[in-house]
Design a protein around this motif. Structure first.
Motif, PDB file in Angstrom:
ATOM      1  N   MET A 164      -5.686  -6.839 -10.879  1.00 53.52           N
ATOM      2  CA  MET A 164      -7.225  -7.061 -10.568  1.00 53.52           C
ATOM      3  C   MET A 164      -7.665  -6.265 -11.987  1.00 53.52           C
ATOM      4  SD  MET A 164      -8.993  -5.250  -7.392  1.00 53.52           S
ATOM      5  CE  MET A 164     -11.121  -4.752  -6.837  1.00 53.52           C
ATOM      6  N   LEU A 165      -7.607  -5.106 -12.710  1.00 49.09           N
ATOM      7  CA  LEU A 165      -8.704  -4.623 -13.473  1.00 49.09           C
ATOM      8  C   LEU A 165      -8.337  -4.931 -14.958  1.00 49.09           C
ATOM      9  CD1 LEU A 165      -9.093  -0.399 -11.673  1.00 49.09           C
ATOM     10  CD2 LEU A 165     -10.105  -2.538 -11.692  1.00 49.09           C
ATOM     11  N   GLY A 189      -1.905   2.088 -11.254  1.00 46.28           N
ATOM     12  CA  GLY A 189      -1.422   0.596 -13.223  1.00 46.28           C
ATOM     13  C   GLY A 189      -1.449  -0.557 -13.270  1.00 46.28           C
ATOM     14  N   ALA A 190       0.381  -0.669 -12.466  1.00 47.75           N
ATOM     15  CA  ALA A 190       0.928  -1.000 -12.304  1.00 47.75           C
ATOM     16  C   ALA A 190       0.201  -2.471 -11.266  1.00 47.75           C
ATOM     17  CB  ALA A 190       2.705  -1.262 -11.841  1.00 47.75           C
ATOM     18  N   LEU A 191       0.179  -2.056 -10.319  1.00 51.09           N
ATOM     19  CA  LEU A 191      -0.575  -3.058  -9.717  1.00 51.09           C
ATOM     20  C   LEU A 191      -1.701  -3.336  -9.851  1.00 51.09           C
ATOM     21  CD1 LEU A 191       0.396  -0.536  -6.218  1.00 51.09           C
ATOM     22  CD2 LEU A 191       1.170  -2.980  -6.877  1.00 51.09           C
ATOM     23  N   ALA A 192      -2.199  -2.241 -10.966  1.00 48.61           N
ATOM     24  CA  ALA A 192      -4.302  -2.727 -10.875  1.00 48.61           C
ATOM     25  C   ALA A 192      -3.877  -3.575 -11.720  1.00 48.61           C
ATOM     26  CB  ALA A 192      -3.956  -1.364 -11.963  1.00 48.61           C
ATOM     27  N   ILE A 193      -3.430  -3.927 -12.352  1.00 47.41           N
ATOM     28  CA  ILE A 193      -3.289  -5.309 -13.319  1.00 47.41           C
ATOM     29  C   ILE A 193      -4.088  -6.243 -13.665  1.00 47.41           C
ATOM     30  CG2 ILE A 193      -2.392  -5.904 -15.438  1.00 47.41           C
ATOM     31  CD1 ILE A 193       0.281  -4.679 -15.005  1.00 47.41           C
ATOM     32  N   LEU A 199      -5.697  -7.987  -0.657  1.00 43.56           N
ATOM     33  CA  LEU A 199      -5.430  -7.537   0.843  1.00 43.56           C
ATOM     34  C   LEU A 199      -3.814  -6.602   1.223  1.00 43.56           C
ATOM     35  CD1 LEU A 199      -5.382 -10.599   3.041  1.00 43.56           C
ATOM     36  CD2 LEU A 199      -5.958  -8.556   3.830  1.00 43.56           C
ATOM     37  N   PHE A 200      -3.064  -7.454  -0.423  1.00 45.02           N
ATOM     38  CA  PHE A 200      -1.646  -6.647  -0.687  1.00 45.02           C
ATOM     39  C   PHE A 200      -1.971  -5.358  -0.632  1.00 45.02           C
ATOM     40  CE2 PHE A 200       1.548  -5.635  -4.464  1.00 45.02           C
ATOM     41  CZ  PHE A 200       2.142  -6.010  -3.685  1.00 45.02           C
ATOM     42  N   LEU A 201      -2.702  -5.463  -1.890  1.00 45.56           N
ATOM     43  CA  LEU A 201      -2.992  -4.230  -2.318  1.00 45.56           C
ATOM     44  C   LEU A 201      -3.437  -2.945  -0.964  1.00 45.56           C
ATOM     45  CD1 LEU A 201      -5.821  -4.256  -5.754  1.00 45.56           C
ATOM     46  CD2 LEU A 201      -3.580  -2.938  -5.586  1.00 45.56           C
ATOM     47  N   ILE A 202      -4.200  -3.154  -0.881  1.00 43.45           N
ATOM     48  CA  ILE A 202      -5.246  -2.429   0.814  1.00 43.45           C
ATOM     49  C   ILE A 202      -3.824  -2.270   1.369  1.00 43.45           C
ATOM     50  CG2 ILE A 202      -6.454  -2.483   2.292  1.00 43.45           C
ATOM     51  CD1 ILE A 202      -8.430  -3.804   1.141  1.00 43.45           C
ATOM     52  N   ALA A 203      -2.703  -2.772   2.162  1.00 42.09           N
ATOM     53  CA  ALA A 203      -1.708  -2.558   2.850  1.00 42.09           C
ATOM     54  C   ALA A 203      -0.383  -1.805   1.964  1.00 42.09           C
ATOM     55  CB  ALA A 203      -0.972  -3.901   2.634  1.00 42.09           C
ATOM     56  N   ALA A 204      -0.411  -2.296   0.660  1.00 46.15           N
ATOM     57  CA  ALA A 204       0.655  -1.487   0.028  1.00 46.15           C
ATOM     58  C   ALA A 204       0.016   0.458  -0.608  1.00 46.15           C
ATOM     59  CB  ALA A 204       1.151  -2.156  -1.502  1.00 46.15           C
ATOM     60  N   ALA A 205      -1.121   0.166  -0.764  1.00 48.25           N
ATOM     61  CA  ALA A 205      -1.660   1.609  -0.869  1.00 48.25           C
ATOM     62  C   ALA A 205      -1.866   2.389   0.164  1.00 48.25           C
ATOM     63  CB  ALA A 205      -3.473   1.745  -1.408  1.00 48.25           C
ATOM     64  N   ALA A 206      -2.093   1.405   0.888  1.00 48.56           N
ATOM     65  CA  ALA A 206      -2.518   2.362   2.998  1.00 48.56           C
ATOM     66  C   ALA A 206      -1.267   2.919   3.502  1.00 48.56           C
ATOM     67  CB  ALA A 206      -3.013   0.941   3.897  1.00 48.56           C
ATOM     68  N   LEU A 207      -0.132   2.616   3.345  1.00 45.53           N
ATOM     69  CA  LEU A 207       1.515   2.907   3.129  1.00 45.53           C
ATOM     70  C   LEU A 207       1.700   4.024   2.014  1.00 45.53           C
ATOM     71  CD1 LEU A 207       3.920   1.663   4.477  1.00 45.53           C
ATOM     72  CD2 LEU A 207       4.720   0.217   2.606  1.00 45.53           C
ATOM     73  N   ILE A 208       1.167   3.433   0.536  1.00 46.46           N
ATOM     74  CA  ILE A 208       1.873   4.911   0.351  1.00 46.46           C
ATOM     75  C   ILE A 208       1.241   6.376   0.252  1.00 46.46           C
ATOM     76  CG2 ILE A 208       1.350   5.775  -2.304  1.00 46.46           C
ATOM     77  CD1 ILE A 208       2.191   2.703  -3.527  1.00 46.46           C
TER      78      ILE A 208
END
Ligand SMILES: Nc1ncnc2c1ncn2[C@@H]1O[C@H](COP(=O)(O)OP(=O)(O)OP(=O)(O)O)[C@@H](O)[C@H]1O
Ligand SMILES: [Mg+2]
Lengths: 276, 347, 286
Positions: free
Chosen positions: C211-212, C205-209, C143-152
Motif C-alpha cells: 500500500m505504501l 512494515g511487511a503489510l505496508a509494502i 479488505l484483507f489489511l483491515i481484517a488482519a489488523a482488526a484480528l491482531i
C-alpha cells in the motif's frame, strides 16, 4: 545585609498589606477542596496564619500536608476555595506572582539546581526578587550588592564555606539548608517549610529548627514536621490534618489535651521512628 | 544558633571572594583569544578553502543560536531550521524584489525570524519533554510543507531564482573565492558571539541556567519562567535567521533544504558533537562536521549519514559532553597526573 | 461508488497500518518513558525481510509475515539490551539523539544493500483486484489489511486485558515504581514488551509494502506519522493509539483526495493543535 534589614522591610510591608484585614492574618484560606481522581486530598480545608505566628501543620503520612502547601502556593489549582495573602485574594495568581508578593515555600524533597554553585543559586533568587533577572546586557558581576546579599544569607546558614561548590557536591544537610536559603533570598512574608529537617539527623535538626526559630518575627512561618518534640517546642499554633480534613486546630496545650488527636495521631506516631 | 549570632554572621562579609569567584567565570581566557586569532588563518593558509570556511562560520553561528536555547536553557528543539529558513528566504526575497544590500538584508531577515520566533515562543514556553519535541518537530515540518506549497512565493521545489547580493559596504563584491563571504560571516559570528557571551554571563543568563537545571523550581523563587523562555527563544530565532540570511547572501541561492528536518538534525549533531552549554561547543562541532563533510564530498549522502548515525550513537554513549567536554576531562586528568608525579618526587 | 466511501475505506486501511506500526512505541513510551525514534526502522526491517524472502527465495507472502514479525522483535530486543536500557534514566534529548543515530544507520544500511529504489513486490493473485459489493469497489488487499489488523488488535487487547502478562504491563505503565514494589520484574517485562512492539512494527512494515511502498526513507517518513499517532493518542493508551491512527489515516486520505496541495500542511497543523490542546493525548492520563 541579611536577616535583620530584610525583616524590617518586611515589617512595614506586612503591616500595610494586612491593614485591611481586621484579624491581622498573614495568610488564610477557606473552603479548599482538591481530589486526585477519587482520592480526596483536601476536603473543605480552612487555615488561618496570624501574622508572626510559628505554625505547625501535622498529620500522618499521606494526610495531604504537602498537597495543601502546593495548593496555597499555586503549584496546584484547588477544585474550590479561596486563598488570601493578607487581605488580597491570590487564588488566581500563578506561583511566581505569589512568591513576588511574599508567599514562599520550601520542598520536602530537595529541589535544587545541581550544577549551579550555592552562591549562584541564591544570587539568582535575589536577582529575581529585585527584577533584574531579565537584564541580559550587563554582566552579573556588575551587581555587587546582590552578590553580597546572597553571600550574607548563605553565611547566616553556615554555608559560606561551601558556597562556591556545585550544589550536587554539597552534603545532604547542607542542601536542606540551601533550600531555606533560596526561600529567604526572596524575602518572604509568609514562609511555608515542608519538613525542613526531613532526613537530617536528630541533633542537626535541632540546630536547623533553632535557626528557623531565630528568623525575624516579621516572617510568618508554617512548618510541617513529624517530630512531636520539635513541634511542641517551636510551634505557637498547631493544625492537625487527617485524610485531607482539618481534625483540630489550636495552641500546643489544646492539641496535647485533645482526645481525638491522641487517638488518630499521637497515639500511633509519638516516639515512632522519624519519617524521612 | 541564636538570632543574635545569625545577625552577626549576616553582617560579617567575605564578599570579595564571592565577587572574585563570579568574575573568574567571566574573564577572557588565553585559549579564547588564541582561538579567535586562529579564525583569521584561513585567509593566509588556505585561501582555496574560504568558501568552505564561510559556510563553517555560518553553521557555527546557527549552532550557537541552538546552544542558547538547548545548551543554556534546556529547551530541546528538533525544528530549529525553521528560523534559519525564515531568515534565508527573507533575505532571498528582498533581493529578488530588488534590494540586494547585504547588511540591511541581514537586519530585515533577523527581524522576520525573530517575529516568527516570538510568536511561536508563546507555545514553546508552555511545554517540555516529549510534547516539546513533537511541537518543534511538527512546526519545522509544517513550515517546510508550507514553503513547498507556496511555490509562487518561495519557488517551491526548485528554490528561489534570481538572487543577487550587492557588494558589502558598497565596495567588496562577493567573489568566487569567498574572501568577502568569509570576512562577512566571520565578522557576523564574532559580533554575535560577543553578544551571546554577554547574555550567558548576565543575570538573565543565570536565570536561563536555572531553568535548565530545574525549571519546576524556578517559580518557587519568583522567576517568570515563561517570559524568560520567550525572550531567549526570540533571541535565538533572530540569530538563526541572521545565519540563514548570510547563507543566502553569500551563495545567492536558497532552497527548501534551508528549513528542512535535515538541517535541524545537522545543527543538532554539530552542537552535540562539540558539546552543549559551553559557548564554543557549536563552533568546534561545526568546524569538525563541515570539514569532515567536505572531505567526504564524493560520498553518496546516504552513506555520509551512516557515519553521522554511528557518530551520534558513539557521542551519546561515550562522550556525553562532546569534544569540548572530553578535552576538559583530559586536561583535568593530565593536571592530576602532573600534580601526582610532582608530589612523588618531593617526599 | 461515491468518493466519500472510497476515501473512508482507504483511510481505515491506512489507519490500521499506522496503528500496527505505532502501538508498540506507545506502550514502551508509556512504560519506560523512552523516546524511541528508531521504531519505524523495525517496520522497515520487516518490510525488507518480506521483500527479500519473496523475491529472492520465492517464499509465499503469508509465510514471510511471521518472519517479518520475528525479525522486528529480535532487532528491537537486541537494541534494547545493547543501547536503550542504558538510557532509561537519561533525558529525552539523549534518547532522541541515540535513536536518530540508529535511524540514520538503518537508512544507510538499507540503501547500501537494496539501493534507494522502491522495492517491487508481487502480491499473491487472490489478494489482487477488487470485489464489488452493493455498488462499492473494494480493493481485496485493503479488505484483507483491515481484517488482519482488526484480528491482531483483538488478540493484542485480549492479551493485555486478560492475561497475567497484560496485567503486569498495565501495572508497569500505570506506575513503574509501584509495579516494582509489587515484585514485578519490570526489566524483563520491558524486554518482552519491546520485542512485542518491535514485532508488530515489523509485521506492519511487511503489510505496508503493497500500500505504501518501501524504500530506505520509509524509516523517517512514517516515523513522523507514528509519532503523531502516539502523541495524539496518548502515551501507553492502546485505545487512544487506535483512535488516533484511524483519525490520521482517514484525514490523510481525505486531504490527499480533496485538497492535495495542502494536505500535509493540514496534517501537521491538526497535529500541532491537538498536542497543544491536549498535551497528554486524546486518551492520555497525565
Ligand atoms: N499529583 C498527585 N496525583 C495523584 N495523587 C497524589 C498527587 N500528589 C499527592 N497525591 C496523593 O495524595 C495524598 C496526599 O499526599 P501528600 O504528599 O500531600 O501527603 P503528606 O501529608 O505530605 O504526606 P508525607 O507526610 O508522607 O509527606 C497521598 O496519598 C498521595 O499519594
Ligand atoms: Mg509531604
Amino acid at each position: 545585609m541579611g536577616q535583620v534589614e530584610m525583616g524590617q522591610n518586611a515589617v512595614s510591608e506586612t503591616i500595610t498589606a494586612g491593614a485591611g484585614n481586621a484579624d491581622g492574618s498573614a495568610l488564610s484560606a477557606r473552603g479548599i477542596n482538591k481530589s486526585f481522581g477519587s482520592l480526596v486530598v483536601a476536603a473543605d480545608v480552612a487555615i488561618n496564619l496570624p501574622a508572626g505566628v510559628r505554625y505547625a501543620l501535622i498529620g500522618p503520612n499521606g494526610a495531604g500536608k504537602t498537597t495543601l502547601i502546593n495548593l496555597l502556593t499555586g503549584m496546584l489549582r484547588p477544585d474550590a476555595g479561596r486563598i488570601f495573602l493578607g487581605s488580597d485574594d491570590i487564588t488566581a495568581l500563578p506561583p511566581e506572582a505569589r512568591v513576588q508578593r511574599g508567599l514562599v515555600r520550601t520542598y520536602q524533597i530537595n529541589s535544587l539546581f545541581p550544577q549551579l554553585s550555592a552562591l549562584e543559586a541564591v544570587t539568582l533568587a535575589v536577582c529575581e526578587r529585585r527584577r533584574i533577572a531579565r537584564t541580559w546586557w550587563r554582566p552579573l558581576t556588575a551587581y555587587t550588592e546582590d552578590i553580597d546579599e546572597a553571600h550574607g544569607i548563605l553565611a547566616t546558614l553556615n554555608l559560606a564555606a561551601v558556597c562556591y561548590r556545585p550544589t550536587r557536591e554539597l552534603a545532604y544537610g547542607q542542601q536542606r539548608l540551601l533550600e531555606i536559603a533560596l526561600a529567604l533570598a526572596t524575602r518572604p512574608k509568609v514562609l511555608l517549610l515542608d519538613e525542613p529537617a526531613a532526613g537530617v539527623p536528630r541533633e542537626e535538626s535541632r540546630d536547623l529548627f533553632a535557626a528557623i526559630a531565630g528568623l525575624s518575627r516579621d516572617i510568618t512561618v508554617l512548618f510541617i514536621e513529624h517530630d512531636m518534640e520539635l513541634v511542641f517546642r517551636f510551634a505557637s499554633r498547631i493544625l492537625v490534618l487527617v485524610g485531607g480534613r482539618v481534625l483540630v486546630e489550636g495552641t500546643p496545650a489544646e492539641i496535647a489535651a485533645d482526645e481525638r488527636v491522641r487517638a488518630v495521631y499521637l497515639g500511633k506516631e509519638h516516639g515512632a521512628p522519624r519519617h524521612g | 544558633m541564636t538570632s543574635d549570632s545569625i545577625a552577626a554572621a549576616a553582617r560579617e562579609t567575605a564578599p570579595a571572594g564571592a565577587r572574585d569567584f563570579l568574575r573568574g567565570q567571566i574573564r577572557w581566557r588565553w585559549s579564547e583569544i588564541v582561538f579567535w586569532l586562529a579564525t583569521l588563518l584561513p585567509f593566509v593558509l588556505a585561501p582555496d578553502y574560504l568558501v568552505l570556511a564561510s559556510q563553517v562560520a555560518i553553521s557555527a553561528l546557527f549552532a550557537l543560536s541552538l546552544d542558547l536555547i538547548l545548551g543554556f536553557s534546556g529547551i530541546v528543539s528538533l525544528g530549529h531550521a525553521a528560523y534559519f529558513g525564515v531568515g534565508a528566504y527573507t533575505a532571498g526575497l528582498i533581493s529578488v524584489w530588488g534590494w540586494g544590500e547585504p547588511l540591511t538584508g541581514l537586519v530585515v531577515a533577523g527581524i522576520a525570524a525573530g517575529l516568527v520566533g516570538y510568536v511561536t515562543s508563546f507555545v514553546i514556553a508552555r511545554f517540555r519533554h516529549l510534547a516539546l519535541i513533537m511541537i518543534t518537530l511538527g512546526f519545522g515540518l509544517l513550515l517546510q510543507e508550507a514553503a513547498n506549497s507556496a511555490g509562487w512565493l518561495t519557488g517551491g521545489f526548485n528554490g528561489l531564482q534570481g538572487i543577487h547580493t550587492w557588494p558589502l559596504l558598497g565596495k567588496f563584491e562577493f567573489d568566487l573565492y569567498g574572501y568577502t563571504a568569509y570576512a562577512y560571516a566571520l565578522a557576523g559570528l564574532f559580533l554575535i558571539f560577543l553578544v551571546a557571551r554577554r547574555i550567558i554571563h548576565s543575570p538573565f543568563g543565570l536565570a536561563l541556567r536555572g531553568i535548565r537545571e530545574n525549571g519546576a523550581r524556578m517559580p518557587a523563587i519568583g522567576a517568570p519562567t515563561h517570559s524568560h523562555i520567550r525572550t531567549i527563544y526570540t533571541i535565538a530565532a533572530i540569530i538563526a535567521g541572521i545565519a540563514g540570511a548570510m547563507l543566502t547572501q553569500s551563495t545567492e541561492t536558497v532552497s527548501l533544504e534551508a528549513l528542512g528536518f535535515q538541517r535541524s538534525a545537522d545543527v543538532l549533531v554539530m552542537l552535540i558533537l562539540g558539546g552543549t552549554g559551553k559557548l564554543y561547543g557549536g563552533i568546534i562541532g561545526a568546524v569538525v562536521y563541515m570539514v569532515a563533510r567536505d572531505q567526504f564530498a564524493g560520498l553518496n549522502p546516504q552513506y555520509w549519514y551512516f557515519w553521522i548515525g554511528l557518530l551520534l550513537i558513539a557521542v551519546v554513549m561515550f562522550l556525553p559532553n562532546g569534544i569540548l567536554g572530553g578535552l576538559e576531562l583530559l586536561a583535568e586528568s593530565a593536571k592530576a597526573q602532573w600534580a601526582k608525579s610532582k608530589w612523588a618526587k618531593t617526599p | 461508488m461515491p468518493p466519500v466511501f472510497g476515501v473512508l475505506f482507504d483511510g481505515i486501511a491506512y489507519g490500521m497500518l499506522l496503528f500496527l506500526m505505532s502501538v508498540g512505541l506507545s506502550v514502551t513510551l508509556g512504560m519506560m518513558n523512552f523516546v524511541n525514534l528508531a521504531h519505524c526502522s523495525f517496520a522497515m526491517l520487516g518490510g525488507y525481510v518480506t521483500v527479500t524472502l519473496m523475491n529472492a527465495l520465492g517464499w509465499p507472502f503469508f509465510a514471510t509475515l511471521p518472519v517479518a514479525f520475528i525479525a522486528g522483535a529480535v532487532a528491537s530486543i537486541v537494541l534494547e539490551r545493547l543501547f536503550f536500557r542504558r538510557f532509561y534514566n537519561s533525558n529525552e534529548l539523549n534518547q532522541c539523539l541515540l535513536t536518530i543515530g540508529i535511524v540514520f544507520v538503518s537508512i544507510a544500511a538499507a540503501a547500501y544493500i537494496y539501493g534507494t529504489d522502491q522495492q517491487p513486490m508481487q502480491l499473491p493473485p487472490y489478494l489482487q483486484g477488487s470485489i464489488h459489493f452493493r455498488g462499492l469497489d473494494l480493493a481485496v488487499y485493503r479488505l484483507f489489511l483491515i481484517a488482519a489488523a482488526a484480528l491482531i488488535t483483538i488478540v493484542l487487547v485480549v492479551t493485555l486485558e486478560w492475561t497475567r502478562f497484560g496485567a503486569q504491563v498495565r501495572a508497569a505503565v500505570n506506575n513503574q515504581r509501584m509495579a516494582r514494589g509489587l515484585g514485578i520484574d519490570v526489566d524483563t517485562l520491558f524486554g518482552f514488551t519491546f520485542a512485542l512492539g518491535g514485532g508488530l512494527a515489523g509485521l506492519g512494515g511487511a503489510l505496508a509494502i503493497a500500500m505504501l511502498g518501501l524504500d530506505p526513507s520509509f524509516a523517517l517518513t512514517y516515523l513522523i506519522y507514528v509519532l503523531i499517532v502516539v502523541s495524539v493518542g496518548g502515551l501507553g493508551s492502546i485505545a487512544g493509539s487506535f483512535a488516533a491512527a484511524m483519525l490520521l489515516g482517514v484525514a490523510d486520505m481525505a486531504g490527499e483526495y480533496y485538497i492535495p496541495a495542502l494536505s500535509s500542511v493540514l496534517i501537521y497543523l491538526v497535529m500541532l493543535v491537538m498536542i497543544m490542546w491536549r498535551p497528554s493525548g486524546l486518551f492520555g492520563r497525565r
